[in-house]
Write an enzyme that holds these catalytic residues in place. Structure first.
Site, mmCIF file in Angstrom:
data_model
loop_
_atom_site.group_PDB
_atom_site.id
_atom_site.type_symbol
_atom_site.label_atom_id
_atom_site.label_comp_id
_atom_site.label_asym_id
_atom_site.label_seq_id
_atom_site.Cartn_x
_atom_site.Cartn_y
_atom_site.Cartn_z
ATOM 1 N N LYS A 1 0.810 -1.222 0.000
ATOM 2 C CA LYS A 1 0.000 0.000 0.000
ATOM 3 C C LYS A 1 0.842 1.269 0.000
ATOM 4 O O LYS A 1 0.443 2.278 -0.539
ATOM 5 C CB LYS A 1 -0.908 0.008 1.234
ATOM 6 C CG LYS A 1 -2.059 -0.938 1.074
ATOM 7 C CD LYS A 1 -3.055 -0.759 2.197
ATOM 8 C CE LYS A 1 -4.095 -1.857 2.089
ATOM 9 N NZ LYS A 1 -4.681 -2.261 3.298
ATOM 10 N N ARG A 2 1.987 1.180 0.641
ATOM 11 C CA ARG A 2 2.891 2.335 0.709
ATOM 12 C C ARG A 2 3.162 2.920 -0.670
ATOM 13 O O ARG A 2 3.451 4.098 -0.811
ATOM 14 C CB ARG A 2 4.250 1.886 1.254
ATOM 15 C CG ARG A 2 4.411 1.870 2.711
ATOM 16 C CD ARG A 2 5.841 1.492 3.080
ATOM 17 N NE ARG A 2 6.257 0.202 2.521
ATOM 18 C CZ ARG A 2 7.213 0.063 1.616
ATOM 19 N NH1 ARG A 2 7.863 1.084 1.152
ATOM 20 N NH2 ARG A 2 7.530 -1.144 1.173
#
Ligand code: GLU
Length: 476
Positions: free
Chosen positions: A240-241
């Site tokens: 997700k980063r």
């Protein structure tokens, strides 16, 4: 071919890539594409996570021929397979406690052996009676033939051999009777007649176990292609980063389907050394597992931006308008601004098309057209920086436009350029305040187009409102 997602709540980039590769091969070879939901994790598998998978698949246009099957509805199939494995002696009851097995692993590590566990199969009747008295319930383990080896003839990685000495007697049925992941996946691949399985490289170590189960059931394992991991631009595993966790998020961020498919296809696959642009039809025609790479693929939103912008620019105004209207509808734009504004949206297409990389940039570029003049602080700061100049150029523009008989883009351009020359100003210093006067923003469609789109009355009204605010500031 099959796609067997675990509903992790979202169809993430890696899952979408796996789905696409399976779908492309199925469509290219006339094969059957089976969708199977590996939803035995009751906590993570919800109606919503399942619906998200369907929505993402539908948006991507990845239709399936068979299924969806849900593993959560196939308890009997797995129980039956376990019974058959028991009957043939392929699996055995393992009475050890978790603590026993941990001790076995620890001892192996100390001996520098692979920490694999095997259950005892020589309990005496007295032992068994004692276990039953204690209320122990066994798990069922697959009896790995320790002298053997399993070789995967992988489409991507070539021959990958696993010595059985390093594979533990893995559990197929837990003490509560539920099947493990490897059992269910193998039973399903066998029962569903799967001939080809493309999946992530993280499953490589599961494959020999699943092959053993299928063979023990009298079947032939599918042929496998294990596709490389996906990394972010920083070469760490994609997460997700990195800005995009799921297909739905990509859609929300204004990426279009064909560009997303194009980008997903290039995650570990190539046609040749140079082609990066593919339509879906070209992919169906050209995709082959032989050209899947072994090295990790990198997913970069910047690359996707490039592909998306490039794709948007190939669309005709009509097609662009359709895509934009559909996206805006999905985004709730027409709920906010009224359904009647669709016409105006379509009229802006020639002005916004060249300037857009993603559909979600529309609001910034053209949103000002759909609401009352709202002066953005950064835009007002530009006028405030030199109030006298702002009054001169905005006033000059207003004077000329007010006197303009026909309100067309060309006529607007002519008078504004003429005024610019008369004032001896440079283009930017003159035109930027005009833009700000009517849009309240430093970013928008081109100024002449903007005035034409806004129409005479509303344009003049906004000019006057801005002039009023500037005069107030000047007199203060
Ligand atoms: N359910 C697995 C996953 O989502 C896929 C298993 C497979 O394709 O065999 O990673």
């Amino acid at each position: 071919m099959r796609f067997a997602p675990s509903p992790t709540g979202l169809l993430h980039i890696g899952g979408a890539r796996t789905a696409l590769f399976n779908w492309l091969v199925a469509r290219n070879t006339g094969g059957t594409f089976v969708l199977r939901l590996e939803d035995t994790d009751r906590e993570r598998s919800t109606a919503e996570s399942e619906a998200q998978i369907y929505r993402a698949m539908e948006w991507l246009g990845l239709d399936w021929d068979e299924g969806p099957y849900r593993q959560s509805e196939r308890d009997e199939v797995y129980a039956d397979a376990v019974e058959r494995l028991k009957a043939s002696g392929a699996v055995y009851a393992s009475w050890e406690t978790d603590a026993d097995m941990d001790a076995q692993r620890q001892a192996a590590r100390e001996d520098k052996r692979a920490p694999v566990v095997r259950g005892r199969r020589d309990w005496t009747d007295a032992d068994l009676a004692r276990f039953r008295d204690e209320g122990r319930v066994p798990v069922w383990r697959f009896g790995v033939d320790v002298g053997g080896r399993t070789v995967i003839d992988d489409f991507v990685r070539g021959e990958v051999a696993f010595e059985h000495a390093a594979i533990e007697d893995f559990v197929v049925a837990r003490s509560d009777g539920t099947p493990t992941y490897n059992l269910a996946a193998a039973v399903d691949d066998h029962a569903m007649g799967i001939t080809h399985a493309i999946r992530g490289e993280d499953h490589l170590s599961n494959t020999p176990k699943q092959m053993m189960v299928i063979r023990a059931l009298g079947g032939t394992p599918p042929e496998y292609a294990h596709v490389p991991m996906i990394l972010g631009p920083d070469k760490k595993r994609l997460s997700k980063r990195h800005g995009a966790a799921s297909v739905e998020e990509l859609r929300d961020q204004g990426y279009v389907r064909d560009a997303v498919i194009n980008a997903l296809a290039l995650l570990g696959w190539s046609y040749d050394d140079k082609t990066t642009r593919f339509t879906v039809d070209e992919l169906v025609e050209r995709f082959t597992v032989a050209r899947i790479s072994r090295s990790p693929a990198v997913f970069d939103l910047k690359k996707l931006d490039h592909i998306n912008g490039r794709y948007l620019r190939t669309l005709s105004d009509q097609e662009f308008g359709d895509a934009l209207v559909e996206w805006l509808r999905h985004d709730g734009f027409f709920t906010r601004h009224g359904d009647g504004t669709e016409d105006l949206v379509r009229r802006t297409v020639p002005s916004v098309k060249r300037k857009m990389t993603r559909l979600n940039e529309y609001e910034t570029l053209a949103g000002w057209l759909f609401r009352d003049l709202e002066m953005q602080p950064d835009a007002w700061a530009v006028l405030e920086g030199d109030v006298k100049h702002a009054i001169q150029v905005v006033g000059g523009g207003l004077g000329r436009l007010d006197a303009l008989p026909d309100w067309t883009q060309d006529a607007i351009k002519d008078v504004l350029l003429d005024q610019l020359h008369i004032m001896g100003s440079n283009a930017r210093d003159f035109l930027e305040p005009q833009r700000i006067a009517i849009t309240g923003s430093t970013v928008s469609t081109g100024i002449y187009e903007s005035l034409a789109l806004l129409g005479r009355d509303e344009s003049l009204r906004r000019y006057r409102a801005t002039m009023g605010r500037l005069a107030e500031l000047w007199n203060a």
